[in-house]
Design a protein around this motif. Structure first.
Motif, PDB file in Angstrom:
ATOM      1  N   LEU A 244       0.815  -1.285   0.012  1.00 13.67           N
ATOM      2  CA  LEU A 244       0.080   0.050  -0.080  1.00 13.67           C
ATOM      3  C   LEU A 244       0.919   1.243   0.116  1.00 13.67           C
ATOM      4  O   LEU A 244       0.522   2.090  -0.493  1.00 13.67           O
ATOM      5  N   GLY A 245       1.794   1.156   0.693  1.00 14.35           N
ATOM      6  CA  GLY A 245       3.074   2.431   0.974  1.00 14.35           C
ATOM      7  C   GLY A 245       3.689   2.436  -0.365  1.00 14.35           C
ATOM      8  O   GLY A 245       4.572   3.589  -0.482  1.00 14.35           O
TER       9      GLY A 245
ATOM     10  N   ARG B 265       0.556   5.835  -0.387  1.00 14.70           N
ATOM     11  CA  ARG B 265       1.577   6.494  -0.040  1.00 14.70           C
ATOM     12  C   ARG B 265       1.205   7.986   0.318  1.00 14.70           C
ATOM     13  O   ARG B 265       0.369   8.742  -0.574  1.00 14.70           O
ATOM     14  N   ASP B 266       1.533   8.729   1.368  1.00 13.98           N
ATOM     15  CA  ASP B 266       1.333  10.117   1.755  1.00 13.98           C
ATOM     16  C   ASP B 266      -0.119  10.205   1.964  1.00 13.98           C
ATOM     17  O   ASP B 266      -0.678  11.352   1.804  1.00 13.98           O
ATOM     18  N   ALA B 267      -1.104   9.273   2.402  1.00 21.37           N
ATOM     19  CA  ALA B 267      -2.498   9.428   1.994  1.00 21.37           C
ATOM     20  C   ALA B 267      -3.172   9.757   3.394  1.00 21.37           C
ATOM     21  O   ALA B 267      -4.208  10.192   3.479  1.00 21.37           O
ATOM     22  N   TRP B 268      -2.413   9.293   4.564  1.00 16.86           N
ATOM     23  CA  TRP B 268      -3.160   9.533   5.879  1.00 16.86           C
ATOM     24  C   TRP B 268      -2.492  10.826   6.752  1.00 16.86           C
ATOM     25  O   TRP B 268      -1.485  11.173   6.537  1.00 16.86           O
ATOM     26  N   ASP B 269      -3.357  11.329   7.647  1.00 18.07           N
ATOM     27  CA  ASP B 269      -2.831  12.368   8.699  1.00 18.07           C
ATOM     28  C   ASP B 269      -2.058  11.481   9.733  1.00 18.07           C
ATOM     29  O   ASP B 269      -1.172  11.939  10.430  1.00 18.07           O
ATOM     30  N   VAL B 270      -2.712  10.222  10.089  1.00 15.91           N
ATOM     31  CA  VAL B 270      -2.362   9.263  11.125  1.00 15.91           C
ATOM     32  C   VAL B 270      -2.267   8.114  10.839  1.00 15.91           C
ATOM     33  O   VAL B 270      -3.216   7.570  10.374  1.00 15.91           O
TER      34      VAL B 270
ATOM     35  N   LEU C  55       8.391   1.412  11.584  1.00 14.82           N
ATOM     36  CA  LEU C  55       8.689   2.672  10.906  1.00 14.82           C
ATOM     37  C   LEU C  55       8.454   2.555   9.392  1.00 14.82           C
ATOM     38  O   LEU C  55       7.941   3.244   8.667  1.00 14.82           O
ATOM     39  N   GLU C  56       9.228   1.285   8.971  1.00 13.73           N
ATOM     40  CA  GLU C  56       9.066   1.395   7.438  1.00 13.73           C
ATOM     41  C   GLU C  56       7.905   0.958   6.882  1.00 13.73           C
ATOM     42  O   GLU C  56       7.555   1.616   5.728  1.00 13.73           O
ATOM     43  N   LEU C  57       6.981   0.211   7.751  1.00 12.96           N
ATOM     44  CA  LEU C  57       5.745  -0.049   7.360  1.00 12.96           C
ATOM     45  C   LEU C  57       4.836   1.058   7.209  1.00 12.96           C
ATOM     46  O   LEU C  57       3.761   1.390   6.352  1.00 12.96           O
ATOM     47  N   ALA C  58       4.917   2.008   8.312  1.00 13.76           N
ATOM     48  CA  ALA C  58       3.969   3.067   8.748  1.00 13.76           C
ATOM     49  C   ALA C  58       4.238   4.391   7.850  1.00 13.76           C
ATOM     50  O   ALA C  58       3.438   4.957   7.445  1.00 13.76           O
ATOM     51  N   MET C  59       5.673   4.997   8.091  1.00 13.47           N
ATOM     52  CA  MET C  59       5.857   6.067   7.733  1.00 13.47           C
ATOM     53  C   MET C  59       5.456   6.634   6.135  1.00 13.47           C
ATOM     54  O   MET C  59       5.063   7.699   5.909  1.00 13.47           O
ATOM     55  N   PRO C  60       5.639   5.681   5.250  1.00 13.69           N
ATOM     56  CA  PRO C  60       5.254   6.123   3.819  1.00 13.69           C
ATOM     57  C   PRO C  60       3.866   6.149   3.834  1.00 13.69           C
ATOM     58  O   PRO C  60       3.444   6.871   2.861  1.00 13.69           O
TER      59      PRO C  60
ATOM     60  N   ILE D 129       2.816   5.300  24.789  1.00 13.78           N
ATOM     61  CA  ILE D 129       2.418   5.778  23.405  1.00 13.78           C
ATOM     62  C   ILE D 129       3.509   6.428  22.936  1.00 13.78           C
ATOM     63  O   ILE D 129       4.172   7.170  23.526  1.00 13.78           O
ATOM     64  N   VAL D 130       3.874   6.023  21.815  1.00 14.63           N
ATOM     65  CA  VAL D 130       5.326   6.622  20.946  1.00 14.63           C
ATOM     66  C   VAL D 130       4.653   7.357  20.010  1.00 14.63           C
ATOM     67  O   VAL D 130       4.305   6.793  18.689  1.00 14.63           O
ATOM     68  N   PRO D 131       4.777   8.793  19.769  1.00 16.75           N
ATOM     69  CA  PRO D 131       4.142   9.446  18.526  1.00 16.75           C
ATOM     70  C   PRO D 131       5.703   9.840  17.864  1.00 16.75           C
ATOM     71  O   PRO D 131       6.797  10.280  18.097  1.00 16.75           O
ATOM     72  N   VAL D 132       5.535   9.513  16.668  1.00 10.61           N
ATOM     73  CA  VAL D 132       6.434   9.723  15.601  1.00 10.61           C
ATOM     74  C   VAL D 132       6.146  10.690  14.379  1.00 10.61           C
ATOM     75  O   VAL D 132       4.997  10.449  13.803  1.00 10.61           O
ATOM     76  N   ARG D 133       6.619  11.732  14.417  1.00  7.17           N
ATOM     77  CA  ARG D 133       6.420  12.814  13.156  1.00  7.17           C
ATOM     78  C   ARG D 133       7.046  12.442  11.762  1.00  7.17           C
ATOM     79  O   ARG D 133       8.374  12.434  11.954  1.00  7.17           O
ATOM     80  N   ARG D 134       6.608  12.580  10.829  1.00  4.38           N
ATOM     81  CA  ARG D 134       7.320  12.303   9.535  1.00  4.38           C
ATOM     82  C   ARG D 134       7.781  13.914   9.144  1.00  4.38           C
ATOM     83  O   ARG D 134       6.695  14.792   8.865  1.00  4.38           O
ATOM     84  N   CYS D 135       8.764  14.037   9.045  1.00  2.00           N
ATOM     85  CA  CYS D 135       9.453  15.476   8.875  1.00  2.00           C
ATOM     86  C   CYS D 135      10.007  15.761   7.300  1.00  2.00           C
ATOM     87  O   CYS D 135      10.125  16.979   7.079  1.00  2.00           O
ATOM     88  N   GLY D 136       9.570  14.879   6.608  1.00  2.29           N
ATOM     89  CA  GLY D 136      10.448  14.876   5.209  1.00  2.29           C
ATOM     90  C   GLY D 136       9.838  14.036   4.201  1.00  2.29           C
ATOM     91  O   GLY D 136       8.968  13.081   4.667  1.00  2.29           O
ATOM     92  N   SER D 137      10.077  13.759   2.919  1.00  3.54           N
ATOM     93  CA  SER D 137       9.551  12.975   2.293  1.00  3.54           C
ATOM     94  C   SER D 137      10.342  11.425   2.187  1.00  3.54           C
ATOM     95  O   SER D 137      11.678  11.660   2.438  1.00  3.54           O
TER      96      SER D 137
END
Ligand code: SAM
Length: 239
Positions: free
Chosen positions: A132-133, A140-145, A158-163, A208-216
């Motif tokens: 999907l990612g 890819r890049d489709a969700w806010d959370v 991280l590799e599954l989720a961040m894309p 709870i671990v919040p991880v922010r995506r900061c770049g592409s």
């Protein structure tokens, strides 16, 4: 004490205030899970009170983070028995939530359960996060959370989720007591995937671990299905 009173009391240490209607709907979900669990392996927890605490309330610990993120949509990856995605969908009926599950049988259970609960804000996808990612995967890049619990060690997750999240979006991972160690082991993955861990929060049942995506996300990621778990970014790691 009836179930409503019991759950109001159980929810207090979590800082959660649920309405009686929320509790009835969440209880109906636990009934459906219990029935389905007799014919497939969805959870080892069979005690009702433990199911409320370790499944439902644990899932709802993400609510303040989802609100703070201003989420307009959310994807729960590796939903399995429906956690945390289904309890979140029940108490946030206006939020469009996608449940992503790789196993066909579990994805069918999730769709049937969402139907039986009358949930109109749920979409179930039977797919792998890596597919999907991917650049041509449609997600890819489709969700806010993105949310996830018990899907893999941090570098794999991280590799599954961040894309799947857009730049500026969040992964909200429910982890255990050793979350800090997991994050240390995820240094390389965080750097490669342009992501940063923000302030963690302990809850009565986990972290709870919040991880922010900061770049592409660089194009090779996520790698093909199975590869993130077989060769985690930064070397082997423990969940
Ligand atoms: N999140 C649920 C919970 O906390 O109860 C289920 C956790 S279960 C241990 C992990 C689930 O993730 C399984 O149902 C599995 O099929 C699914 N899964 C594992 N890898 C996946 C992937 N790459 N893409 C989508 N689903 C995946």
């Amino acid at each position: 004490m009836d179930e409503r009173q019991q759950v109001h009391a159980l929810a207090k240490p979590f800082g959660l205030e649920l309405t009686d209607e929320d509790i009835d709907r969440l209880g109906h979900f636990l009934d459906l899970l219990e029935t389905a669990n007799q014919r497939m392996n969805l959870t080892r927890i069979t005690d009702r009170q433990e199911a409320w605490t370790r499944h439902v309330l644990d899932s709802l610990t993400l609510l303040p983070f989802i609100e703070a993120a201003g989420a307009t949509n959310l994807i729960d990856i590796g939903s399995g028995g429906g956690f945390p995605g289904l309890p979140l969908a029940l108490v946030c009926p206006e939020l469009p939530i996608t449940l992503l599950e790789a196993t066909g049988k579990k994805a069918r259970y999730l769709a049937e359960t969402a139907d039986a609960l009358g949930l109109t804000n749920i979409t179930v996808l039977c797919d792998r996060a890596e597919t999907l990612g991917a650049p041509d995967g449609g997600g890819r890049d489709a969700w806010d959370v993105v949310t996830a619990r018990a899907v893999g060690p941090m570098p794999v997750l991280l590799e599954l989720a961040m894309p799947l999240v857009q730049e500026g979006g969040w992964l909200l991972a429910i982890k255990g007591q050793r979350a800090a160690e997991e994050i240390e082991a995820a240094d390389t993955a965080l750097r490669v995937l342009r992501s940063e861990v923000e302030e963690m929060q302990r809850t009565p049942t986990g972290t709870i671990v919040p991880v922010r995506r900061c770049g592409s996300i660089p194009r090779p990621y996520p790698r093909r299905p199975g590869e993130p778990a077989r060769a985690p970014l930064g070397g082997s790691s423990k969940s």
